[in-house]
Design a protein around this motif. Structure first.
Motif, mmCIF file in Angstrom:
data_model
loop_
_atom_site.group_PDB
_atom_site.id
_atom_site.type_symbol
_atom_site.label_atom_id
_atom_site.label_comp_id
_atom_site.label_asym_id
_atom_site.label_seq_id
_atom_site.Cartn_x
_atom_site.Cartn_y
_atom_site.Cartn_z
ATOM 1 N N ILE A 7 0.806 -1.382 -0.141
ATOM 2 C CA ILE A 7 -0.152 0.000 0.253
ATOM 3 C C ILE A 7 0.967 1.162 0.134
ATOM 4 O O ILE A 7 0.539 2.099 -0.838
ATOM 5 C CB ILE A 7 -0.805 0.010 1.032
ATOM 6 N N TYR A 8 2.108 1.262 0.972
ATOM 7 C CA TYR A 8 2.976 2.429 0.446
ATOM 8 C C TYR A 8 3.614 2.512 -0.500
ATOM 9 O O TYR A 8 3.649 4.031 -0.835
ATOM 10 C CB TYR A 8 3.858 2.726 1.992
ATOM 11 N N ASP A 10 2.534 2.373 -3.173
ATOM 12 C CA ASP A 10 1.262 2.117 -4.120
ATOM 13 C C ASP A 10 1.308 3.692 -3.293
ATOM 14 O O ASP A 10 0.927 4.697 -4.879
ATOM 15 C CB ASP A 10 0.193 1.494 -4.206
ATOM 16 N N TYR A 11 1.229 3.612 -2.332
ATOM 17 C CA TYR A 11 1.217 5.564 -1.970
ATOM 18 C C TYR A 11 1.865 6.740 -2.761
ATOM 19 O O TYR A 11 2.256 7.747 -2.934
ATOM 20 C CB TYR A 11 0.901 5.449 -0.598
ATOM 21 N N CYS A 14 1.892 7.328 -6.141
ATOM 22 C CA CYS A 14 0.298 8.158 -6.069
ATOM 23 C C CYS A 14 0.859 9.364 -6.363
ATOM 24 O O CYS A 14 0.405 10.892 -6.643
ATOM 25 C CB CYS A 14 -0.741 8.074 -5.071
ATOM 26 N N SER A 22 -6.524 10.026 -6.230
ATOM 27 C CA SER A 22 -6.278 8.933 -5.951
ATOM 28 C C SER A 22 -5.715 8.819 -4.546
ATOM 29 O O SER A 22 -5.673 7.792 -4.263
ATOM 30 C CB SER A 22 -5.426 8.109 -6.763
ATOM 31 N N LEU A 23 -5.751 9.955 -4.117
ATOM 32 C CA LEU A 23 -5.087 9.933 -3.363
ATOM 33 C C LEU A 23 -5.529 10.123 -1.816
ATOM 34 O O LEU A 23 -5.379 9.607 -1.217
ATOM 35 C CB LEU A 23 -4.387 11.617 -2.458
ATOM 36 N N PHE A 26 -5.153 6.228 -0.401
ATOM 37 C CA PHE A 26 -4.038 5.824 0.212
ATOM 38 C C PHE A 26 -4.497 6.616 1.761
ATOM 39 O O PHE A 26 -3.342 6.447 2.363
ATOM 40 C CB PHE A 26 -2.864 6.258 -0.723
ATOM 41 N N VAL A 27 -4.956 7.767 1.609
ATOM 42 C CA VAL A 27 -4.939 8.942 2.704
ATOM 43 C C VAL A 27 -6.344 8.820 2.995
ATOM 44 O O VAL A 27 -7.319 9.066 2.961
ATOM 45 C CB VAL A 27 -4.349 10.179 2.660
ATOM 46 N N ARG A 44 -3.452 16.915 0.842
ATOM 47 C CA ARG A 44 -3.642 17.058 -0.242
ATOM 48 C C ARG A 44 -2.996 18.515 -1.069
ATOM 49 O O ARG A 44 -1.408 18.714 -1.374
ATOM 50 C CB ARG A 44 -4.792 16.962 -0.688
ATOM 51 N N TYR A 103 3.850 6.392 10.139
ATOM 52 C CA TYR A 103 2.638 6.176 9.891
ATOM 53 C C TYR A 103 2.095 5.545 10.932
ATOM 54 O O TYR A 103 2.417 4.157 10.395
ATOM 55 C CB TYR A 103 2.769 6.047 8.586
ATOM 56 N N ARG A 109 -4.899 2.624 5.148
ATOM 57 C CA ARG A 109 -5.197 4.299 4.864
ATOM 58 C C ARG A 109 -4.128 4.924 6.181
ATOM 59 O O ARG A 109 -4.506 5.158 6.837
ATOM 60 C CB ARG A 109 -5.768 4.886 4.483
#
Length: 129
Positions: A7-8, A10-11, A14, A22-23, A26-27, A44, A103, A109
């Motif tokens: 996931i990270y 991919d983040y 992004c 798409s943010l 993940f967030v 964002r 994180y 997310r």
């Protein structure tokens, strides 16, 4: 469920693609950063401002450590911030530095982020050391 490292990564992809629509994948909507409640829109806006100030910004993970729901990363940057950056007169010079960031994930997310940027490394480069 995907593991947090996938996931990270991919983040980060992004972010590097500046795929702001798409943010939210993940967030978390209620994300906080260094203790400040940003929310997804504020998070964002922070990232968009970073890319506006640093057009060649790229997030590169040198190190990831994962103990769900926590993930820690050492991010490396080699970029050319325009004007002032971290209250330093970088003015378009290329600088290299790292960010250490932790994180906490909720529902797959990022809900909480704590980060520290190695400002001393930038200061040393600007001083010619």
């Amino acid at each position: 469920m995907q593991d947090l490292t996938t996931i990270y990564r991919d983040y980060l992809a992004c972010l590097n693609a500046q795929d702001w629509d798409s943010l939210g994948l993940f967030v978390h909507e209620q994300v906080t950063h260094n203790g400040r409640p940003f929310g997804l829109a504020g998070y964002r806006a922070m990232l968009e401002q970073d890319f506006e100030q640093i057009p060649d910004l790229a997030f590169v993970a040198d190190l990831l450590v994962c103990d769900p729901p926590t993930l820690a990363a050492r991010l490396s940057f080699n970029c050319s911030p325009g004007g002032m950056f971290l209250d330093l007169p970088v003015n378009g010079r290329t600088v290299s530095f790292v960010e250490h960031i932790f994180y906490q994930f909720a529902d797959g997310r990022i809900k909480t982020a704590w980060s520290v940027i190695d400002k001393a490394a930038i200061e040393a480069q600007l001083a010619g050391r």
